[in-house]
Design an enzyme around this catalytic site. Structure first.
Site, short mmCIF file in Angstrom:
data_model
loop_
_atom_site.label_atom_id
_atom_site.label_comp_id
_atom_site.label_asym_id
_atom_site.label_seq_id
_atom_site.Cartn_x
_atom_site.Cartn_y
_atom_site.Cartn_z
N LYS A 113 3.91 8.31 11.55
CA LYS A 113 3.28 7.24 12.34
C LYS A 113 3.33 7.63 13.80
O LYS A 113 4.24 8.35 14.22
CB LYS A 113 4.06 5.92 12.15
CG LYS A 113 3.25 4.70 12.52
CD LYS A 113 2.37 4.29 11.37
CE LYS A 113 1.63 3.00 11.61
NZ LYS A 113 1.11 2.45 10.36
N1 GLU Z 1 -2.46 2.37 9.45
C1 GLU Z 1 -2.70 2.18 8.05
C2 GLU Z 1 -1.42 1.88 7.33
O1 GLU Z 1 -0.46 1.42 7.91
C3 GLU Z 1 -3.48 3.34 7.46
C4 GLU Z 1 -2.80 4.66 7.51
C5 GLU Z 1 -3.70 5.82 7.08
O2 GLU Z 1 -4.81 5.60 6.64
O3 GLU Z 1 -3.22 6.96 7.22
O4 GLU Z 1 -1.31 2.03 6.14
#
Ligand code: GLU
Length: 423
Positions: A113
């Site tokens: 993240k």
């Molecule tokens: N931000 C989204 C999540 O928390 C998508 C993450 C992604 O597609 O890599 O799952």
């Protein structure tokens, strides 16, 4: 730029919640301290300064982070968040949740993240583009289609992804669409990605209701958040026959026990920028929304909204977590004791990363699927993941959250153990 808020509290913030969840999964699995420490510790963290020249000539320094929590099953995968409360501990928690989420959906990814401590509403588009490009160039050595793949999250979107893809590609000297997902269709984005998280939320809600002998037409749904997840989920729920009785955004909410007219509400939001002021409903605030008389509550905004104070007020029988980490540990216990079925974030909102995976596969093979193909594959993945979790929950008498964590943690631990510890 300050980094205060509930997320800064180390004992109750999202990182503490994520670590507690891991501890309880390791207890169920009988893992020793060494293995638990390996699973708890982020593999790589980057903490960067992002100097920004504002449009008025002022210069400021922002903080940015990228955490790769685990890469045992494949490259790091996870969104990039722009929010004024972002701090390293929050990004760590979100990265750990991505690890379990990808494993539960059986995607060949680890978890990662990113975050930048910035209030995107206080900046122009030009400033946001410069922040995105500088952040990307600062973390360039650790990202890439085989290393770590970013996607949108709170405060970022397809434009952000296009800027990241461009910055990365220009630096490498050729176009590399697989470095991000959630891109605009014109530069290799996937059909169905915009609505994927919401569609996934609806698939698992339907599956959970079916386990109780009910369908969408039998339930009233309250949704906190009307952004990337909540707005599409509301429309898909309503189109599927459910009564969406309340929705909210950062400015406030609206409630109509007979069900909101979603097409009219979506038009109101397009015209005014908020659900507030929608005429055919009563106003309701974000806290009161959690306590409304509804069958299904979908928190689809910030983390930590279901707390020791708000959880006792919940009347819904199902809580389906569209947001990441909306329920604190103590609130989870309160809800479970009340008999509420919680479909946890790492299962409920996995639809986004599932279609991100499809986008990455399409980019890597340079061949694109139809929307129908994406929708069918998404439904199959979500229902398979739900079944795996629900079956384990029934067999071992675990909550859906514990069952999901056990499956995610076990798949990651297995990959780690099969690969072995080097050297
Ligand atoms: N931000 C989204 C999540 O928390 C998508 C993450 C992604 O597609 O890599 O799952």
């Amino acid at each position: 730029m300050t980094t205060t808020s509930a997320t800064a509290d180390r004992s109750t913030g999202p990182w503490a919640t994520a670590l507690d969840q891991l501890t309880s999964a390791c207890r169920v699995l009988g893992y020793d301290e060494g293995l638990q420490a390996m699973l708890a510790t982020p593999r790589r963290e980057m903490n960067v300064a992002i100097p920004l020249r504002c449009d008025d000539g002022r210069k400021m320094i922002l903080r940015g982070y990228r955490v790769q929590h685990n890469i045992s099953r494949g490259p790091g995968k996870g969104g990039l968040r722009f929010h004024q409360d972002v701090d390293l501990d929050e990004v760590r928690a979100l990265a750990m949740w991505m690890t379990w989420k990808c494993a539960i959906a059986d995607l060949p990814y680890g978890g990662a993240k990113g975050g930048v401590t910035i209030d995107p509403l206080q900046h122009t588009r030009g400033e946001l583009e410069r922040v995105t490009r500088r952040y990307t160039s600062e973390i360039l050595p650790i990202i890439g289609p085989e290393r770590d793949i970013m996607a949108p999250d709170m405060g970022t979107g397809e434009d952000t992804m296009a800027w990241i893809m461009d910055t990365y590609s220009v630096n490498q000297g050729y176009t590399i669409p697989g470095v991000v997902t959630g891109k605009p269709i014109a530069v290799g984005g996937s059909l169905g990605r915009t609505t994927a998280t919401s569609a996934g939320v609806v698939h698992v809600t339907k599956a959970a209701l079916a386990d109780a002998g009910l369908g969408l037409a039998d339930v009233r749904i309250a949704i906190q958040g009307f952004g990337k997840v909540g707005s599409h989920a509301a429309s898909i729920f309503a189109a599927g026959g459910a009564r969406v009785v309340a929705v909210s955004d950062m400015y406030g909410g609206v409630h109509n026990p007979d069900g909101l007219d979603l097409p009219a509400l979506v038009a109101h939001v397009a015209a005014t920028g908020s659900v507030v002021g929608f005429e055919r409903a009563e106003p309701v605030d974000n806290v009161a929304l959690l306590a409304l008389d509804a069958d299904v509550l979908v928190p689809a905004a910030l983390e930590g909204v279901l707390t020791e104070e708000t959880a006792p007020t919940v009347q819904a029988r199902w809580v389906v977590e569209g947001a990441n980490g909306p329920t604190t540990g103590p609130a989870d216990k309160i809800l479970v004791d009340k008999g509420v079925t919680i479909v946890p974030d790492i299962l409920a909102n996995a639809g986004g990363v599932v279609v991100s995976y499809f986008e990455w596969v399409q980019a890597n093979q340079a061949y694109w699927w139809t929307e129908r193909e994406i929708d069918d594959k998404l439904e199959h993945r979500m229902l398979t993941a739900y079944r795996d979790v629900a079956d384990l929950s029934r067999r071992e008498n675990l909550t859906l959250r514990d069952a999901a964590l056990v499956i995610g943690v076990q798949r990651v631990a297995q990959a780690h153990q099969i690969r072995g510890l080097y050297p």
